[in-house]
Design an enzyme around this catalytic site. Structure first.
Site, PDB file in Angstrom:
ATOM      1  N   VAL D  15      68.329  28.419  44.424  1.00 20.44           N
ATOM      2  CA  VAL D  15      68.170  28.250  45.869  1.00 20.44           C
ATOM      3  C   VAL D  15      69.188  27.241  46.399  1.00 20.44           C
ATOM      4  O   VAL D  15      69.754  27.408  47.477  1.00 20.44           O
ATOM      5  CB  VAL D  15      66.719  27.840  46.222  1.00 20.44           C
ATOM      6  N   ARG D 109      54.129  21.418  51.776  1.00 21.44           N
ATOM      7  CA  ARG D 109      53.674  22.481  52.685  1.00 21.44           C
ATOM      8  C   ARG D 109      52.243  22.279  53.186  1.00 21.44           C
ATOM      9  O   ARG D 109      51.898  22.737  54.266  1.00 21.44           O
ATOM     10  CB  ARG D 109      53.757  23.843  51.990  1.00 21.44           C
ATOM     11  N   CYS D 148      58.479  32.520  49.661  1.00 18.76           N
ATOM     12  CA  CYS D 148      59.341  33.652  50.008  1.00 18.76           C
ATOM     13  C   CYS D 148      58.562  34.890  50.456  1.00 18.76           C
ATOM     14  O   CYS D 148      58.917  35.554  51.429  1.00 18.76           O
ATOM     15  CB  CYS D 148      60.248  34.003  48.835  1.00 18.76           C
ATOM     16  N   SER D 178      65.081  37.190  41.336  1.00 13.80           N
ATOM     17  CA  SER D 178      65.719  35.961  41.810  1.00 13.80           C
ATOM     18  C   SER D 178      64.692  34.989  42.371  1.00 13.80           C
ATOM     19  O   SER D 178      64.956  33.794  42.472  1.00 13.80           O
ATOM     20  CB  SER D 178      66.790  36.254  42.862  1.00 13.80           C
ATOM     21  N   GLY D 179      63.512  35.479  42.705  1.00 15.49           N
ATOM     22  CA  GLY D 179      62.456  34.602  43.196  1.00 15.49           C
ATOM     23  C   GLY D 179      61.969  33.618  42.150  1.00 15.49           C
ATOM     24  O   GLY D 179      61.349  32.611  42.485  1.00 15.49           O
ATOM     25  N   GLU D 201      51.141  32.379  43.018  1.00 20.56           N
ATOM     26  CA  GLU D 201      51.704  33.114  44.147  1.00 20.56           C
ATOM     27  C   GLU D 201      50.612  33.651  45.069  1.00 20.56           C
ATOM     28  O   GLU D 201      50.701  33.554  46.291  1.00 20.56           O
ATOM     29  CB  GLU D 201      52.558  34.279  43.622  1.00 20.56           C
ATOM     30  N   LYS D 204      49.215  30.921  47.204  1.00 18.01           N
ATOM     31  CA  LYS D 204      50.143  30.516  48.267  1.00 18.01           C
ATOM     32  C   LYS D 204      50.118  31.516  49.419  1.00 18.01           C
ATOM     33  O   LYS D 204      50.088  31.144  50.590  1.00 18.01           O
ATOM     34  CB  LYS D 204      51.577  30.401  47.723  1.00 18.01           C
ATOM     35  N   HIS D 241      62.027  41.104  48.232  1.00 20.70           N
ATOM     36  CA  HIS D 241      60.615  41.332  47.933  1.00 20.70           C
ATOM     37  C   HIS D 241      60.089  42.479  48.792  1.00 20.70           C
ATOM     38  O   HIS D 241      60.373  42.547  49.993  1.00 20.70           O
ATOM     39  CB  HIS D 241      59.800  40.080  48.243  1.00 20.70           C
ATOM     40  N   THR D 327      65.715  35.118  48.868  1.00 16.62           N
ATOM     41  CA  THR D 327      66.461  33.852  48.760  1.00 16.62           C
ATOM     42  C   THR D 327      67.229  33.530  50.033  1.00 16.62           C
ATOM     43  O   THR D 327      67.772  32.440  50.154  1.00 16.62           O
ATOM     44  CB  THR D 327      67.424  33.819  47.546  1.00 16.62           C
TER      45      THR D 327
END
Lengths: 349, 349, 349, 349
Positions: D15, D109, D148, D178-179, D201, D204, D241, D327
């Site tokens: 990132v 967050r 993401c 890539s995540g 995940e 989140k 995604h 990303t």
């Protein structure tokens, strides 16, 4: 200055789409017509075409009607992405009727008087055109761009040939699936596997490399005499062909010599100024594991060839690896650059 | 007859898991201990090991405790899947203490007196063992199996070398990701791309091929003198290495000769009777586009090498393509077959 | 006892090849004829068929001639891997002429009197056969196996439905490319991407799930009334469909209850004894990240369904993930097991 | 106007590289320092960083030295691509010392007073900043960008929530490799397979969606109360995604309503003028099989979210599919747009 009107033949296929994408906002050219198969003729391009590139077809083209492939299509230049069989029949008709045919098909690549062209390395082959006119009696003309893999090979070899004389080439390719067109390869034939065979590919590499590196003598092209042995393979990569090469030279260079020659290569100045020409035709990577297709195929907007792993070879003199974007430099982009060269040379006036 | 007790060193890694899989119900051998890293020592195998093969670890092994890699491990044979660095230190200790070390690591492959072995092609290299004993003074012994890619190359070349004499080999590989172990390659480095570099791989191919095809003279191995140039690449395939080869022979064979020699190759009778030996060591495919890793890697339960596209070469004599299962024939399976050969020769008594 | 002679309709396609592979050495059945398209009729199977499975077609079948699909083909059972369109026309003809049609096509799945069958979960639906005979007047009979994805869903739901009553199902699938047949999906449409659409798949999942879980009342099948919402997607995986599910029950079970019920499910004893039936129809994985298609598709020789990540759902009661081998359990294997059940029930006498 | 000096924390990771790429020629911001791990501190960025994006790192940044992550780094804005653990410790220090922290990490967050921000949908959450100052006592400030996947979900839901009220969401994701960052996922865990689990995940997605769609009341954010059930999966796709969703609304809309609302969504005018903002935040695709990650991830230079397959749902009201570039919009691009918003609001003065 108004733009030169052009047509794209076979515009709905995979390479045809690249032509449309690269020509949609071109500073020299303007698409005024599009041809497709019987099935798609009459439909709007946006409907007729299953777009296989990222995003959507350019809006300016979506509303245009697809025409059948006939020689009354508006346009001064005819970019051809036709299948080989149809191209063989149709391209001579278009050249005969006055179009400047810039073809990506293999049909005319071996025809006497028809240049096989990569502007950076053999722009001088345009000197074949007068012979073409006299022998074939065409009102227009035709130039061709080489097979996608051969593009990367010839770009890499040409500056080295000029400097050290290439005698022999071993190469083994790892070619992307987009090279087979659309629908092209069944997914079951390439996922989690390698296909160690591509029809006619090895023959094309062997013969086209020698045409591209040929010399002009009195308006005639004398092919080079490099002995080439090719192994052609398909791998599960979307875009970008990778080629491993072992090269034998007349004068043995050092690794540093090879890197220097490749990196400083620029091609003729008038080519370098063309809109589709990359700033640097050949990029040399120093990392141990580059070039790679996913990370290097888009170098120079897909028009630069990337070379790396330059090292000595236990059998010949030098080993190296080349990556070329097969549907940009190796297909539509190459033909667009050919047309730009024709324009610069006044051959479209 | 009771089974021979064996230990697997480095049992939790990718190759270690293949050893466990192939030995769990082996007719000659019985796993009596397992070693792993500090981190996994003491845990049950089923917990210590992130199983990367299909299915689950064999139930008979899941409850065994992982031990540290020390020379008091129960077992007559020590199968080694240790990382190169650790293997270099530990394998000689095991051999010295009386174990028969059957290693898949590269550590001892170049050591004087240690055979690099593929039973079908150079079982006679076991004649190095007396030298090994006298030079190294070990109570036990050690044999090694070659690099995964070299396995496929040497299997293909050996019968051809016997028949026609191999002089020169150009090869370019397309290797599977399992060859890099686990965790091995980051997915971001290989998805939708090719990695045109594998550390030390080209050197291993060049040297190990000559060791494997060497001749025994008075108990000493004289390496072959084939000039080898290798290009090693990683491709997005899970299992199975593909190798394109161009070969120059002392006596030029026809394509039919090559196919005949490969297809009729069987290896020594006593090897062919071993439980892990495939019925046919080399399978020749006639289809235009075979062998392919996904469709041919499991031939002979992963122990057969598949060869195809046998054709002439514009530079050397013959071009062909070989596929070998890199973690079966090219790793654990090769070492298990080596141990079976040791058993047949009375070297485990 | 001599084997029952069978024919395979559509034997050269992807599912047809699985039939051939699974029937070549079957203890009950013997392939005595094979049908294919006009193009392949008359050729030997080994030549007519581009074999897409690993290895080669079974030797016993390679030499057989492919016939056109007509009702004079030798055989008592007709295994059908025909495309839906042709199946709709041809399968009733075969049933009418006396064959026991075991179809993997969707043509007859919704036909009155034709059981949609997964032997472990609804063998009792064979009680529809008398109705079939009386309504359709066939000399033979027909049974069908469900859509590949629905197979995995219904197998997972049935024991849970019996125990807790399934009311509502949300599911999202990640389906393998082999599910699209051969040539099927163009590689350019699935490499490095997801295809969030499969024609008619969501509708099939929604309706077939209710047929499979239906109850027999007086020889008539009353479909279940589960509300199903499906999202069907294709992902770049060769074999093995993965399905995420959220389930609402009449009686809310605990996670432990669900695991217990799934793991202890065995199906009727007479089914469990069939040669193609897996030892355990449903395998529950405890690892955080299983089941996965590559590592779990071959469980129970491709006939077991693997379930994992059983956990509570913020909206409904339970979330879980199922993997099913789409061309074994989900296609040919399912139909072979259906035929084995017919045999056990005396319906092939 | 001179540019605002910025630093990138964790600049060598996956990132971090996107931050460097997007900031290298940014009209508002200028990279004046870079931080990395102990191991890379002191090296030039071009050497310290294994560049995983296409091409090479920007030349302007290659020669900069990587610093340790300490609060004496030059820069007014600190873009954070730090790992969660380090971010938790370091980001408050940076905010405390006066930096405007624009973080892509999950650390802050959920912290009271720290906005979780997607400028197009909840720019008004910046009204939390005064609370942030008073509660946390920081000299600077911090804003965060969401996970993401949640990015794509919240972008899709927000205009629909405003129009029809979202009550319940079922979603199942197919996330790109890539995540997971770099090195991230081992290739052996994702090639030819699906990984049906991504740590934390689902939690989140469930919590961040409600924060993002929360309402500001008297300077305080009241989270939304949407019930969310998520299934998170990894698939073999490099970037982008894909999320399937079923949505229940307070007021049931028609399919046409949903398409209209999504397509006409633009976000606040001042956001739309920012350099990184896409012309159209949400693009609705009409094709049966779009959006797809490879063909749609780069829409709006990776900042647009693509939605398609809008159709009714048998359980809830509407089903659809969303693709988001994980990303770009889902990571670095989102944080850069956050910083542009801070600049427009005078919060960087």
């Amino acid at each position: 200055m108004s733009k030169i009107p052009v047509t794209v033949l076979g515009a709905t296929g995979a390479v045809g789409q690249r032509f449309v994408q690269m020509l949609a906002e071109h500073p020299f050219f303007e698409i005024v017509s599009l041809s497709g198969s019987q099935r798609s003729a009459g439909q709007r391009y946006g409907e007729a075409c299953r777009w296989v590139l990222p995003g959507s077809p350019p809006e300016s083209v979506c509303q245009m009607r697809v025409s059948p492939t006939t020689t009354d299509l508006p346009g001064r230049v005819a970019f051809s992405a036709l299948p080989a069989g149809i191209a063989r029949e149709v391209e001579p008709q278009f050249a005969s009727q006055g179009y400047a045919v810039c073809s990506n098909a293999s049909a005319l690549r071996q025809t006497t008087g028809v240049p096989l062209l990569i502007p950076e390395i053999n722009a001088d082959h345009l000197a074949m055109i007068p012979t073409q006119k006299s022998v074939l009696g065409w009102k227009g003309l035709a130039v061709t761009s080489p097979n996608c893999t051969t593009n990367g090979i010839a770009m890499t070899l040409k500056p080295l040939d000029d400097a050290f004389g290439v005698e022999t080439l071993f190469c083994s390719t790892m070619q992307a699936i987009s090279g087979a067109g659309y629908p092209g390869l069944p997914a079951l034939d390439i996922n989690d596997t390698v296909l160690p065979y591509i029809q006619n590919e090895e023959e094309k590499i062997q013969s086209e490399t020698n045409l591209l590196l040929g010399r002009m003598v009195n308006g005639e092209r004398l092919p080079a005499k490099i002995t080439v042995s090719a192994h052609a393979n398909r791998v599960p990569v979307v875009d970008g062909h990778t080629i491993t090469m072992s090269i034998k030279f007349k004068t043995k260079p050092s690794v540093a010599d090879v890197i220097h020659i490749l990196e400083s290569f620029r091609g003729p100045k008038e080519v370098a100024q063309m809109p589709t020409a990359p700033r640097q035709p050949i990029i040399v990577r120093r990392e141990a594991d580059r070039p790679q297709p996913r990370r290097d195929r888009d170098a120079g907007h897909g028009m630069s060839v990337s070379v790396g792993r330059v090292r000595s070879c236990p059998i010949f003199d030098i080993r190296l690896v080349t990556v070329v974007h097969n549907t940009v430099r190796g297909a539509a982009g190459g033909s667009v650059l050919n047309a730009e060269l024709l324009s610069a040379k006044g051959l479209l006036d």
